[in-house]
Design a protein around this motif. Sequence first.
Motif, PDB file in Angstrom:
ATOM      1  N   LEU A 180     -29.592  18.627  -0.726  1.00 54.45           N
ATOM      2  CA  LEU A 180     -29.102  19.904  -1.233  1.00 54.45           C
ATOM      3  C   LEU A 180     -28.015  19.643  -2.263  1.00 54.45           C
ATOM      4  O   LEU A 180     -26.944  19.129  -1.936  1.00 54.45           O
ATOM      5  CB  LEU A 180     -28.564  20.749  -0.078  1.00 54.45           C
ATOM      6  CG  LEU A 180     -28.032  22.136  -0.415  1.00 54.45           C
ATOM      7  CD1 LEU A 180     -29.146  23.010  -0.988  1.00 54.45           C
ATOM      8  CD2 LEU A 180     -27.442  22.790   0.827  1.00 54.45           C
ATOM      9  N   ARG A 181     -28.278  19.995  -3.510  1.00 58.93           N
ATOM     10  CA  ARG A 181     -27.352  19.708  -4.607  1.00 58.93           C
ATOM     11  C   ARG A 181     -26.245  20.761  -4.676  1.00 58.93           C
ATOM     12  O   ARG A 181     -26.505  21.956  -4.685  1.00 58.93           O
ATOM     13  CB  ARG A 181     -28.106  19.654  -5.934  1.00 58.93           C
ATOM     14  CG  ARG A 181     -27.277  19.150  -7.114  1.00 58.93           C
ATOM     15  CD  ARG A 181     -28.159  19.009  -8.355  1.00 58.93           C
ATOM     16  NE  ARG A 181     -27.464  18.336  -9.436  1.00 58.93           N
ATOM     17  CZ  ARG A 181     -26.719  18.952 -10.352  1.00 58.93           C
ATOM     18  NH1 ARG A 181     -26.563  20.270 -10.291  1.00 58.93           N
ATOM     19  NH2 ARG A 181     -26.120  18.273 -11.315  1.00 58.93           N
ATOM     20  N   VAL A 182     -25.009  20.290  -4.726  1.00 64.27           N
ATOM     21  CA  VAL A 182     -23.834  21.155  -4.814  1.00 64.27           C
ATOM     22  C   VAL A 182     -23.056  20.733  -6.057  1.00 64.27           C
ATOM     23  O   VAL A 182     -22.612  19.586  -6.154  1.00 64.27           O
ATOM     24  CB  VAL A 182     -22.944  21.017  -3.564  1.00 64.27           C
ATOM     25  CG1 VAL A 182     -21.754  21.964  -3.643  1.00 64.27           C
ATOM     26  CG2 VAL A 182     -23.755  21.253  -2.292  1.00 64.27           C
ATOM     27  N   ASP A 183     -22.880  21.650  -7.009  1.00 64.68           N
ATOM     28  CA  ASP A 183     -22.236  21.259  -8.268  1.00 64.68           C
ATOM     29  C   ASP A 183     -20.975  22.058  -8.590  1.00 64.68           C
ATOM     30  O   ASP A 183     -20.412  21.912  -9.670  1.00 64.68           O
ATOM     31  CB  ASP A 183     -23.221  21.347  -9.431  1.00 64.68           C
ATOM     32  CG  ASP A 183     -23.839  22.725  -9.599  1.00 64.68           C
ATOM     33  OD1 ASP A 183     -23.350  23.683  -8.956  1.00 64.68           O
ATOM     34  OD2 ASP A 183     -24.814  22.853 -10.354  1.00 64.68           O
ATOM     35  N   LYS A 184     -20.525  22.884  -7.647  1.00 68.69           N
ATOM     36  CA  LYS A 184     -19.278  23.617  -7.853  1.00 68.69           C
ATOM     37  C   LYS A 184     -18.184  22.943  -7.031  1.00 68.69           C
ATOM     38  O   LYS A 184     -17.891  23.339  -5.898  1.00 68.69           O
ATOM     39  CB  LYS A 184     -19.445  25.085  -7.486  1.00 68.69           C
ATOM     40  CG  LYS A 184     -20.358  25.837  -8.456  1.00 68.69           C
ATOM     41  CD  LYS A 184     -20.383  27.325  -8.175  1.00 68.69           C
ATOM     42  CE  LYS A 184     -21.247  28.060  -9.193  1.00 68.69           C
ATOM     43  NZ  LYS A 184     -21.292  29.520  -8.943  1.00 68.69           N
ATOM     44  N   ILE A 185     -17.598  21.888  -7.603  1.00 66.71           N
ATOM     45  CA  ILE A 185     -16.579  21.083  -6.940  1.00 66.71           C
ATOM     46  C   ILE A 185     -15.359  21.012  -7.845  1.00 66.71           C
ATOM     47  O   ILE A 185     -15.488  20.717  -9.039  1.00 66.71           O
ATOM     48  CB  ILE A 185     -17.094  19.658  -6.651  1.00 66.71           C
ATOM     49  CG1 ILE A 185     -18.375  19.718  -5.798  1.00 66.71           C
ATOM     50  CG2 ILE A 185     -16.022  18.829  -5.959  1.00 66.71           C
ATOM     51  CD1 ILE A 185     -19.029  18.382  -5.599  1.00 66.71           C
TER      52      ILE A 185
END
Length: 410
Positions: free
Chosen positions: A66-71
Amino acid sequence: MVYQRVKWVLMCMTMLTVAHAQKVPENSAWFGYLLREDGKQIRFHFDLRTENHKPVMYIINAAEKLRVDKIRYTADSVFIEMPVFESYFRARRVSAQKWEGSWTNAGSTQWIVMPFIAEQQAVVAQPALAAPRTDVTGKWQVTLTRPNGTTRPAIGEWQQKGNQLTGTFLAPSGDYRYLTGVVNGDSLQLSTFDGSHAFLFTAGIKNENEITGGMFYSGATGVEPWVAVRNKDASLPDAAAVYLKEDQERLNFRFRDLDKNWVSINDARFKNKVVVVQIMGSWCPNCMDETAFLSHYYRKNKQRGVEIIGLAYEYSTDFERASNSIRKFKDRFQVGYPLLNTGVAVSDSLRTEKTLPQITPIKAFPTTIFIGRDGKVAKIKAGFAGPGAGMYHEQLKKEFEATVEKLLKQ
């Protein structure tokens, strides 16, 4: 008020500068731990990467990444917003190898907050695993016991390779998605985290055909005992079934889309078409899997006279909050069909009567309604077995496609 405070936190975190931040972790594997009130820990795996000079996180559950790109990093903190659900992490960066903070997740009545710890896998000592008592690969008839003492059935479908264990549980409303864990001697453990689900299953392996003393830990406080027996013919009752009422043939609804435009099943766009009505919510992981499937199917088949409408039942009746959550679904899966905000909370006991009074009460999310070219309801299917359910998912896709093909020919 709580939602407004959450929005304020998000805005503040966005404005924080990273100019004086300590070094951002790159290309490293981590363990995340959600800490329950009873002391149990729900562990999950994630990788931190840098892509196009930006931090990216991949949460790993068996075959799913699961790709998470709001970091966002600050000098001593990290903020992570999950991509699909109303869910986020806030943590203090104790060191380059450890974080401590909390995970916040929207609930049907209140926000749920769990303590959270993360550690680089390279610094975590892994205990030695004992040789498995037996191989639990196969199909199991599972019985879970609710807090009130009533039981509910499920099917366990697991694959074991040495000490490693993957698979899922299936209930009448759908599957528990990708689970991963281990067999350690005479015990097993399976867990998952996807931004909404936070599950841990533990149990003892009595012999090759019996599993006993199981406990299912869900979120911050949920717990249900469970047992299982091996059964290649295990099945589930149609407990989540929904039906058209005897005196009804058609649906009749009108709700606003995310731009506040009214959309009705009686609009010209849907006349003489096969229409699939998706009853869903942006809080629902099984709805996430169904939306991914339906979005892909719609792109390939809309020119053949197929339409899809999503009807969303959210945690909040606030139009802005609910629509923002639905829009995350729409953007994530590039949904080309209308997603409508019913304006009725999923927790409302009269949700069906207020929105779709032509059918019996909705028991499962998602539930899918098939409408023929004549505008009449042809079939209602409750639940969705996602890709984590393996052959059950493949069977569901074939059944879905066969149903639409039959209606197109009528």
